[in-house]
Write a protein that holds these residues in place. Sequence first.
Motif, PDB file in Angstrom:
ATOM      1  N   ARG A  52       0.823  -1.214   0.000  1.00 55.19           N
ATOM      2  CA  ARG A  52       0.000   0.000   0.000  1.00 55.19           C
ATOM      3  C   ARG A  52       0.853   1.258   0.000  1.00 55.19           C
ATOM      4  O   ARG A  52       0.527   2.240  -0.681  1.00 55.19           O
ATOM      5  CB  ARG A  52      -0.944   0.001   1.203  1.00 55.19           C
ATOM      6  CG  ARG A  52      -2.025  -1.059   1.129  1.00 55.19           C
ATOM      7  CD  ARG A  52      -3.265  -0.683   1.897  1.00 55.19           C
ATOM      8  NE  ARG A  52      -2.989  -0.485   3.334  1.00 55.19           N
ATOM      9  CZ  ARG A  52      -3.909  -0.088   4.201  1.00 55.19           C
ATOM     10  NH1 ARG A  52      -5.152   0.171   3.775  1.00 55.19           N
ATOM     11  NH2 ARG A  52      -3.607   0.044   5.481  1.00 55.19           N
ATOM     12  N   ARG A  55       2.285   1.740  -3.476  1.00 51.37           N
ATOM     13  CA  ARG A  55       1.267   2.298  -4.373  1.00 51.37           C
ATOM     14  C   ARG A  55       1.112   3.794  -4.136  1.00 51.37           C
ATOM     15  O   ARG A  55       1.010   4.576  -5.090  1.00 51.37           O
ATOM     16  CB  ARG A  55      -0.068   1.587  -4.144  1.00 51.37           C
ATOM     17  CG  ARG A  55      -1.193   2.100  -5.039  1.00 51.37           C
ATOM     18  CD  ARG A  55      -2.535   1.533  -4.617  1.00 51.37           C
ATOM     19  NE  ARG A  55      -2.849   1.897  -3.251  1.00 51.37           N
ATOM     20  CZ  ARG A  55      -3.873   1.409  -2.555  1.00 51.37           C
ATOM     21  NH1 ARG A  55      -4.664   0.518  -3.103  1.00 51.37           N
ATOM     22  NH2 ARG A  55      -4.102   1.794  -1.310  1.00 51.37           N
ATOM     23  N   ARG A  56       1.081   4.221  -2.890  1.00 52.78           N
ATOM     24  CA  ARG A  56       0.948   5.656  -2.584  1.00 52.78           C
ATOM     25  C   ARG A  56       2.136   6.432  -3.130  1.00 52.78           C
ATOM     26  O   ARG A  56       1.979   7.558  -3.626  1.00 52.78           O
ATOM     27  CB  ARG A  56       0.837   5.862  -1.079  1.00 52.78           C
ATOM     28  CG  ARG A  56      -0.470   5.386  -0.477  1.00 52.78           C
ATOM     29  CD  ARG A  56      -0.403   5.387   1.041  1.00 52.78           C
ATOM     30  NE  ARG A  56      -0.215   6.734   1.568  1.00 52.78           N
ATOM     31  CZ  ARG A  56       0.329   6.988   2.754  1.00 52.78           C
ATOM     32  NH1 ARG A  56       0.799   5.991   3.501  1.00 52.78           N
ATOM     33  NH2 ARG A  56       0.437   8.229   3.173  1.00 52.78           N
ATOM     34  N   VAL A  59       1.374   6.546  -7.179  1.00 56.48           N
ATOM     35  CA  VAL A  59       0.175   7.258  -7.667  1.00 56.48           C
ATOM     36  C   VAL A  59      -0.111   8.518  -6.869  1.00 56.48           C
ATOM     37  O   VAL A  59      -0.971   9.314  -7.261  1.00 56.48           O
ATOM     38  CB  VAL A  59      -1.062   6.337  -7.670  1.00 56.48           C
ATOM     39  CG1 VAL A  59      -0.793   5.091  -8.503  1.00 56.48           C
ATOM     40  CG2 VAL A  59      -1.463   5.952  -6.246  1.00 56.48           C
ATOM     41  N   ASP A  61      -0.381  10.776  -2.929  1.00 61.47           N
ATOM     42  CA  ASP A  61      -1.311  10.932  -1.806  1.00 61.47           C
ATOM     43  C   ASP A  61      -1.197  12.386  -1.361  1.00 61.47           C
ATOM     44  O   ASP A  61      -0.307  12.746  -0.593  1.00 61.47           O
ATOM     45  CB  ASP A  61      -0.957   9.976  -0.669  1.00 61.47           C
ATOM     46  CG  ASP A  61      -1.944  10.046   0.502  1.00 61.47           C
ATOM     47  OD1 ASP A  61      -2.727  11.010   0.560  1.00 61.47           O
ATOM     48  OD2 ASP A  61      -1.914   9.143   1.357  1.00 61.47           O
ATOM     49  N   ARG A  68       2.120  12.748  -7.158  1.00 64.63           N
ATOM     50  CA  ARG A  68       1.778  11.720  -8.142  1.00 64.63           C
ATOM     51  C   ARG A  68       2.870  11.678  -9.200  1.00 64.63           C
ATOM     52  O   ARG A  68       3.195  12.694  -9.801  1.00 64.63           O
ATOM     53  CB  ARG A  68       0.435  12.018  -8.789  1.00 64.63           C
ATOM     54  CG  ARG A  68      -0.008  10.921  -9.749  1.00 64.63           C
ATOM     55  CD  ARG A  68      -1.426  11.122 -10.231  1.00 64.63           C
ATOM     56  NE  ARG A  68      -1.888   9.962 -10.989  1.00 64.63           N
ATOM     57  CZ  ARG A  68      -3.126   9.819 -11.446  1.00 64.63           C
ATOM     58  NH1 ARG A  68      -4.025  10.755 -11.215  1.00 64.63           N
ATOM     59  NH2 ARG A  68      -3.459   8.733 -12.127  1.00 64.63           N
ATOM     60  N   ASP A  73      -3.347   4.154 -14.928  1.00 67.02           N
ATOM     61  CA  ASP A  73      -4.349   3.377 -14.221  1.00 67.02           C
ATOM     62  C   ASP A  73      -3.799   2.894 -12.885  1.00 67.02           C
ATOM     63  O   ASP A  73      -2.802   2.165 -12.830  1.00 67.02           O
ATOM     64  CB  ASP A  73      -4.757   2.193 -15.105  1.00 67.02           C
ATOM     65  CG  ASP A  73      -5.913   1.407 -14.517  1.00 67.02           C
ATOM     66  OD1 ASP A  73      -6.464   1.833 -13.485  1.00 67.02           O
ATOM     67  OD2 ASP A  73      -6.262   0.357 -15.091  1.00 67.02           O
ATOM     68  N   THR A  74      -4.470   3.278 -11.796  1.00 68.55           N
ATOM     69  CA  THR A  74      -4.041   2.825 -10.470  1.00 68.55           C
ATOM     70  C   THR A  74      -4.143   1.309 -10.354  1.00 68.55           C
ATOM     71  O   THR A  74      -3.309   0.666  -9.703  1.00 68.55           O
ATOM     72  CB  THR A  74      -4.887   3.501  -9.381  1.00 68.55           C
ATOM     73  OG1 THR A  74      -4.727   4.922  -9.466  1.00 68.55           O
ATOM     74  CG2 THR A  74      -4.455   3.046  -7.996  1.00 68.55           C
ATOM     75  N   ALA A  75      -5.151   0.733 -10.981  1.00 66.08           N
ATOM     76  CA  ALA A  75      -5.307  -0.728 -10.927  1.00 66.08           C
ATOM     77  C   ALA A  75      -4.113  -1.419 -11.574  1.00 66.08           C
ATOM     78  O   ALA A  75      -3.694  -2.502 -11.124  1.00 66.08           O
ATOM     79  CB  ALA A  75      -6.603  -1.148 -11.615  1.00 66.08           C
ATOM     80  N   VAL A  77      -1.023  -0.320 -11.523  1.00 68.58           N
ATOM     81  CA  VAL A  77       0.048  -0.251 -10.530  1.00 68.58           C
ATOM     82  C   VAL A  77      -0.152  -1.326  -9.470  1.00 68.58           C
ATOM     83  O   VAL A  77       0.797  -2.017  -9.069  1.00 68.58           O
ATOM     84  CB  VAL A  77       0.097   1.148  -9.898  1.00 68.58           C
ATOM     85  CG1 VAL A  77       1.144   1.202  -8.786  1.00 68.58           C
ATOM     86  CG2 VAL A  77       0.400   2.208 -10.954  1.00 68.58           C
ATOM     87  N   GLU A  78      -1.383  -1.498  -9.020  1.00 67.81           N
ATOM     88  CA  GLU A  78      -1.665  -2.515  -7.998  1.00 67.81           C
ATOM     89  C   GLU A  78      -1.355  -3.914  -8.519  1.00 67.81           C
ATOM     90  O   GLU A  78      -0.739  -4.730  -7.814  1.00 67.81           O
ATOM     91  CB  GLU A  78      -3.121  -2.410  -7.556  1.00 67.81           C
ATOM     92  CG  GLU A  78      -3.439  -1.119  -6.802  1.00 67.81           C
ATOM     93  CD  GLU A  78      -4.921  -1.002  -6.495  1.00 67.81           C
ATOM     94  OE1 GLU A  78      -5.709  -1.831  -7.017  1.00 67.81           O
ATOM     95  OE2 GLU A  78      -5.297  -0.082  -5.743  1.00 67.81           O
TER      96      GLU A  78
END
Length: 371
Positions: A52, A55-56, A59, A61, A68, A73-75, A77-78
Amino acid sequence: MTTVDMTPLDGPGAGEDALQRPPAEVRYAEELAALRAADDDPRPPGWRLSLRAARRFIVGDAGAGISRKFVGDTALVERALVTLATNRGLMLVGEPGTAKSLLSELIAAAVSGTSTLTVQGGAATTEDQIKYSWNYALLVSEGPSPRSLVPAPMLRGMAEGRLVRFEEITRCPLEVQDCLLSLLSERVLAVPELDGPEGMVFARAGFNVIATANTRDRGVNEMSAALKRRFNFETVFPIPDFATELALVEAEAAALLRRSGVEAAPDREVLEVLVGTFRELRGHQAPGERLSAVMSTAEAVSVAHAVGVRGWFLRREAGNAADVVTCLAGTAAKDSPEDLARLRRFLEQQAARRGGAQWQALHEARHLLAG
């Protein structure tokens, strides 16, 4: 006698401003440190950040002051991070200029704390540049020994438990690509010249591989089916909307201009014309009028940088639409002489129909197009 400054990145006076392009772990050192200090989520073995937190970092926070860095697409990256937490490698594919290399760099900095364990693929890439080579002076005098061994990125990544980036993997010959098979499946690198336990390097927790490949190069040296099975494939798509692409080009161009000593910020109206031109030439034209050159966001940033440099150092001002025309030729005429003609027709016909002073200035400056 010429001397070379070999001051390490973390040495005295080795500030970010001294480097043309510091690696992500240097550019964003404060953000990474803040994320590590506040990170109390479970981490995959060998990772410097939790999934997590990584990811932050990528993308962004805004509430935590984390910028950023990847506009996508954030998905995606996940999914990329989840893949790397398993024993499968990650393959990022897409059109040139879609920030595949940037994404791999950011992931490596977040997960491993370093993004510099990198193999740059090409026709001349050899196994030695991937695995290891030898200090031949020591090899002749002492014979094979750990002291004469020169580790390459893959050996270092396995021994240290870090991610290794393999850029443009399909540019490498097939036999070079396939040297990764045993590394990714058995997680061990054999050094047959060394005896005993020193002849086997077992991957530590945290090791994995991020590879990138351009879809335009997929047929150069197509990966074997066996190697493909060792990777999960993720496609990085171009930025879909105008506003997001414009904001990215503006931010990246402004940063590059500051590093180039340009004091004037880029003119937003000029950038709107530049990004609009790239988007039109990228695919919104009739089939016969589309450029074969890659009119990517990365190329738009490069042109915006050149426009700002030209305007500031020649006239002490931000660049204008005429500078855009002057700087476009080197981008549009890379692959086909027909592209320059297509660009000229766009400036003569399409730009003239657009509203706004900058579009009209672009049309009026069409005579500056070289060729």
